[in-house]
Motif scaffolding. Structure first.
Motif, PDB file in Angstrom:
ATOM      1  N   UNK A 190       0.830  -1.211   0.000  1.00 20.03           N
ATOM      2  CA  UNK A 190       0.000   0.000   0.000  1.00 20.03           C
ATOM      3  C   UNK A 190       0.858   1.252   0.000  1.00 20.03           C
ATOM      4  N   UNK A 191       1.916   1.254   0.819  1.00 14.86           N
ATOM      5  CA  UNK A 191       2.787   2.433   0.934  1.00 14.86           C
ATOM      6  C   UNK A 191       3.781   2.557  -0.217  1.00 14.86           C
ATOM      7  N   UNK A 192       3.763   1.590  -1.113  1.00 14.46           N
ATOM      8  CA  UNK A 192       4.688   1.558  -2.252  1.00 14.46           C
ATOM      9  C   UNK A 192       6.145   1.617  -1.799  1.00 14.46           C
ATOM     10  N   UNK A 193       6.407   0.965  -0.671  1.00 15.85           N
ATOM     11  CA  UNK A 193       7.776   0.956  -0.146  1.00 15.85           C
ATOM     12  C   UNK A 193       8.554  -0.267  -0.606  1.00 15.85           C
ATOM     13  N   UNK A 194       7.937  -1.091  -1.442  1.00 10.05           N
ATOM     14  CA  UNK A 194       8.610  -2.270  -1.969  1.00 10.05           C
ATOM     15  C   UNK A 194       8.639  -2.148  -3.489  1.00 10.05           C
ATOM     16  N   UNK A 195       9.770  -2.487  -4.054  1.00  5.26           N
ATOM     17  CA  UNK A 195       9.905  -2.472  -5.508  1.00  5.26           C
ATOM     18  C   UNK A 195      10.973  -3.474  -5.909  1.00  5.26           C
ATOM     19  N   UNK A 196      10.941  -3.867  -7.153  1.00  6.64           N
ATOM     20  CA  UNK A 196      11.966  -4.795  -7.636  1.00  6.64           C
ATOM     21  C   UNK A 196      13.345  -4.175  -7.549  1.00  6.64           C
ATOM     22  N   UNK A 197      13.434  -2.902  -7.784  1.00  2.23           N
ATOM     23  CA  UNK A 197      14.729  -2.224  -7.742  1.00  2.23           C
ATOM     24  C   UNK A 197      15.336  -2.293  -6.344  1.00  2.23           C
ATOM     25  N   UNK A 198      14.501  -2.099  -5.300  1.00  2.00           N
ATOM     26  CA  UNK A 198      15.026  -2.117  -3.938  1.00  2.00           C
ATOM     27  C   UNK A 198      15.308  -3.532  -3.453  1.00  2.00           C
ATOM     28  N   UNK A 199      14.827  -4.543  -4.163  1.00  6.12           N
ATOM     29  CA  UNK A 199      15.013  -5.931  -3.753  1.00  6.12           C
ATOM     30  C   UNK A 199      16.246  -6.573  -4.395  1.00  6.12           C
ATOM     31  N   UNK A 200      16.921  -5.879  -5.273  1.00  4.45           N
ATOM     32  CA  UNK A 200      18.063  -6.480  -5.975  1.00  4.45           C
ATOM     33  C   UNK A 200      19.142  -6.920  -5.001  1.00  4.45           C
ATOM     34  N   UNK A 201      19.645  -8.104  -5.237  1.00  7.62           N
ATOM     35  CA  UNK A 201      20.684  -8.670  -4.377  1.00  7.62           C
ATOM     36  C   UNK A 201      22.047  -8.161  -4.810  1.00  7.62           C
ATOM     37  N   UNK A 202      23.003  -8.265  -3.894  1.00  2.07           N
ATOM     38  CA  UNK A 202      24.362  -7.872  -4.225  1.00  2.07           C
ATOM     39  C   UNK A 202      25.004  -8.871  -5.168  1.00  2.07           C
ATOM     40  N   UNK A 203      26.175  -8.538  -5.655  1.00  2.15           N
ATOM     41  CA  UNK A 203      26.900  -9.400  -6.580  1.00  2.15           C
ATOM     42  C   UNK A 203      27.441 -10.605  -5.823  1.00  2.15           C
ATOM     43  N   UNK A 204      27.133 -11.801  -6.302  1.00  2.96           N
ATOM     44  CA  UNK A 204      27.606 -13.017  -5.633  1.00  2.96           C
ATOM     45  C   UNK A 204      28.612 -13.765  -6.502  1.00  2.96           C
ATOM     46  N   UNK A 205      29.335 -13.036  -7.336  1.00  8.23           N
ATOM     47  CA  UNK A 205      30.277 -13.676  -8.257  1.00  8.23           C
ATOM     48  C   UNK A 205      31.368 -14.429  -7.506  1.00  8.23           C
ATOM     49  N   UNK A 206      31.708 -14.002  -6.288  1.00  7.78           N
ATOM     50  CA  UNK A 206      32.763 -14.656  -5.531  1.00  7.78           C
ATOM     51  C   UNK A 206      32.314 -15.944  -4.858  1.00  7.78           C
ATOM     52  N   UNK A 207      31.049 -16.260  -4.884  1.00  6.25           N
ATOM     53  CA  UNK A 207      30.541 -17.455  -4.223  1.00  6.25           C
ATOM     54  C   UNK A 207      30.741 -18.652  -5.152  1.00  6.25           C
ATOM     55  N   UNK A 208      31.523 -19.633  -4.701  1.00  7.34           N
ATOM     56  CA  UNK A 208      31.821 -20.781  -5.541  1.00  7.34           C
ATOM     57  C   UNK A 208      30.782 -21.888  -5.368  1.00  7.34           C
ATOM     58  N   UNK A 209      30.246 -22.047  -4.197  1.00  6.80           N
ATOM     59  CA  UNK A 209      29.293 -23.107  -3.953  1.00  6.80           C
ATOM     60  C   UNK A 209      27.940 -22.491  -3.609  1.00  6.80           C
ATOM     61  N   UNK A 210      27.081 -22.380  -4.606  1.00  6.71           N
ATOM     62  CA  UNK A 210      25.804 -21.712  -4.410  1.00  6.71           C
ATOM     63  C   UNK A 210      24.882 -22.486  -3.468  1.00  6.71           C
ATOM     64  N   UNK A 211      24.968 -23.816  -3.461  1.00  9.03           N
ATOM     65  CA  UNK A 211      24.138 -24.608  -2.547  1.00  9.03           C
ATOM     66  C   UNK A 211      24.531 -24.309  -1.098  1.00  9.03           C
ATOM     67  N   UNK A 212      25.825 -24.269  -0.825  1.00 10.13           N
ATOM     68  CA  UNK A 212      26.292 -23.930   0.520  1.00 10.13           C
ATOM     69  C   UNK A 212      25.883 -22.499   0.870  1.00 10.13           C
ATOM     70  N   UNK A 213      25.997 -21.602  -0.084  1.00 11.04           N
ATOM     71  CA  UNK A 213      25.590 -20.212   0.141  1.00 11.04           C
ATOM     72  C   UNK A 213      24.104 -20.140   0.472  1.00 11.04           C
ATOM     73  N   UNK A 214      23.276 -20.918  -0.217  1.00 14.59           N
ATOM     74  CA  UNK A 214      21.843 -20.932   0.064  1.00 14.59           C
ATOM     75  C   UNK A 214      21.549 -21.396   1.476  1.00 14.59           C
ATOM     76  N   UNK A 215      22.259 -22.434   1.916  1.00 16.51           N
ATOM     77  CA  UNK A 215      22.064 -22.937   3.280  1.00 16.51           C
ATOM     78  C   UNK A 215      22.535 -21.912   4.307  1.00 16.51           C
ATOM     79  N   UNK A 216      23.692 -21.294   4.053  1.00 13.20           N
ATOM     80  CA  UNK A 216      24.232 -20.317   5.004  1.00 13.20           C
ATOM     81  C   UNK A 216      23.378 -19.058   5.086  1.00 13.20           C
ATOM     82  N   UNK A 217      22.927 -18.575   3.938  1.00  9.54           N
ATOM     83  CA  UNK A 217      22.071 -17.383   3.936  1.00  9.54           C
ATOM     84  C   UNK A 217      20.780 -17.677   4.681  1.00  9.54           C
TER      85      UNK A 217
END
Length: 173
Positions: free
Chosen positions: A54-81
Motif C-alpha cells: 500500500x505504501x509503495x515501499x517495496x519495488x523490484x529495484x530495492x530488492x536487488x541482491x548484491x553481486x555473488x560472483x565470488x561465491x563458488x558453492x551456491x548450494x552452501x551459500x543458500x544454506x548459510x544465507x
C-alpha cells in the motif's frame, strides 16, 4: 543451486522436528502455543507485506541482491544465507513447526508431501524472483510486483487466522 542449499537445510530441520521432537510437539499445550505464536508471526508478516504494498515501499529495484560472483558453492551459500536469516529461524520456530505438527497428523506421508509442496513453492517463487531480477522491468513492473506482495500478504493473514484458531483449539483441550 541456492534453493537446493536452502532445501537441504529445511530437510534437516524437518527430520529433526519429525523424529526428534514429535512427542514433545504433539502435546496439546505445546502445539497450542506453537499455533498461536506461528499464527501471530504470520499475521505480522502479512501485515508488513500489505503495508509495504500500500505504501509503495517495496519495488523490484530495492530488492536487488548484491553481486555473488565470488561465491563458488551456491548450494552452501543458500544454506548459510537461510541459516543466518532471522526470519527463516523465526518462521521455522513458529509457523514451520506448526506446519510440520499438522502434517504429521497424516503420518510420515503427510510430512513428505508438506516438504515436497514447500520446496516446490520455494523453487517456483525464487525462480520467478530471479527471472524478474535478470529481465528487469521488461517482465514485471513495480506496480504489478506491489500487487503481488499485497495479495500474498492477504493470503498469509488468512493462513494466520487458521493457525491461531488451531492453536486456540489445542489449548482448550
Amino acid at each position: 543451486m541456492t534453493v537446493l542449499g536452502h532445501g537441504i537445510l529445511e530437510l534437516i530441520l524437518i527430520i529433526i522436528m519429525t523424529f526428534g521432537l514429535k512427542d514433545f510437539f504433539s502435546k496439546p499445550t505445546v502445539a497450542g502455543f506453537i499455533g498461536l505464536f506461528g499464527g501471530a508471526f504470520l499475521a505480522w508478516m502479512g501485515y508488513r507485506m500489505i503495508k509495504s504494498g500500500i505504501n509503495k515501499s517495496v519495488s523490484l529495484e530495492s530488492q536487488r541482491a548484491g553481486n555473488s560472483a565470488g561465491v563458488r558453492n551456491l548450494a552452501l551459500a543458500g544454506a548459510l544465507v537461510s541459516a543466518t536469516n532471522p526470519y527463516f529461524i523465526l518462521w521455522w520456530a513458529s509457523t514451520g513447526m506448526e506446519s510440520i505438527r499438522q502434517s504429521y497428523a497424516l503420518g510420515l506421508n503427510g510430512v513428505l508431501f508438506f516438504f515436497m509442496g514447500h520446496i516446490f513453492s520455494d523453487f517456483v517463487w525464487y525462480t520467478a524472483i530471479s527471472t524478474a531480477f535478470s529481465r528487469g522491468k521488461k517482465l514485471i513492473s513495480d506496480t504489478v510486483y506491489r500487487w503481488i506482495i499485497l495479495l500474498l500478504g492477504i493470503f498469509i493473514i488468512a493462513f494466520s487466522i487458521y493457525f491461531i484458531g488451531s492453536g486456540w483449539k489445542m489449548l482448550q483441550m
